[in-house]
Design a protein around this motif. Structure first.
Motif, short mmCIF file in Angstrom:
data_model
loop_
_atom_site.label_atom_id
_atom_site.label_comp_id
_atom_site.label_asym_id
_atom_site.label_seq_id
_atom_site.Cartn_x
_atom_site.Cartn_y
_atom_site.Cartn_z
N UNK A 19 19.69 9.12 96.97
CA UNK A 19 18.49 9.74 97.55
C UNK A 19 17.34 9.72 96.57
N UNK A 20 17.61 10.06 95.32
CA UNK A 20 16.58 10.08 94.30
C UNK A 20 15.97 8.69 94.08
N UNK A 21 16.81 7.68 94.01
CA UNK A 21 16.32 6.31 93.83
C UNK A 21 15.49 5.87 95.03
N UNK A 22 15.93 6.21 96.23
CA UNK A 22 15.17 5.87 97.43
C UNK A 22 13.78 6.51 97.40
N UNK A 23 13.72 7.79 97.04
CA UNK A 23 12.43 8.48 96.97
C UNK A 23 11.53 7.87 95.90
N UNK A 24 12.10 7.52 94.76
CA UNK A 24 11.31 6.93 93.69
C UNK A 24 10.77 5.55 94.06
N UNK A 25 11.57 4.77 94.77
CA UNK A 25 11.11 3.44 95.20
C UNK A 25 9.96 3.59 96.19
N UNK A 26 10.08 4.50 97.13
CA UNK A 26 9.00 4.72 98.10
C UNK A 26 7.75 5.19 97.38
N UNK A 27 7.89 6.12 96.44
CA UNK A 27 6.74 6.61 95.67
C UNK A 27 6.08 5.47 94.89
N UNK A 28 6.89 4.59 94.27
CA UNK A 28 6.35 3.48 93.50
C UNK A 28 5.59 2.51 94.40
N UNK A 29 6.17 2.17 95.55
CA UNK A 29 5.53 1.23 96.46
C UNK A 29 4.20 1.79 96.96
N UNK A 30 4.18 3.06 97.33
CA UNK A 30 2.95 3.66 97.86
C UNK A 30 1.89 3.81 96.78
#
Length: 88
Positions: A19-30
């Motif tokens: 979950x943490x990695x998923x949230x960080x990837x979304x944050x990075x992309x945005x």
């Protein structure tokens, strides 16, 4: 079939890290992707009278970050309940 405590905690932390990695990837992309890397491409579109790339750099990444915080809280509560480590 019940899992042993060590297996259960390992599965819990795997779900937490996923979950943490998923949230960080979304944050990075945005924030970095839309606000810096793709800004010229997105500036051809407009949102509220402003170029979309500029909007993401100034406002969109903040809104996305707040949404990610609420999503993380909601999903982490679900994971805690699933692995029976929630607060009662």
């Amino acid at each position: 079939m019940a899992m042993e405590p060590s297996e259960k905690m390992k599965a819990y932390w795997q779900a937490n890290i996923r979950l943490l990695i998923t949230c960080l990837v979304i944050w990075f992309v945005v924030s970095f992707g839309f606000g810096i890397l793709l800004v010229d491409l997105l500036n051809h579109l407009h949102l509220g009278g402003y170029p979309l790339g500029f909007w993401f750099a100034q406002q969109g990444s903040i809104y996305a970050f707040i949404a990610i915080i609420f999503f993380y809280t909601w999903k982490m509560n679900r994971i805690d309940i699933e692995f029976d480590v929630h607060e009662r």
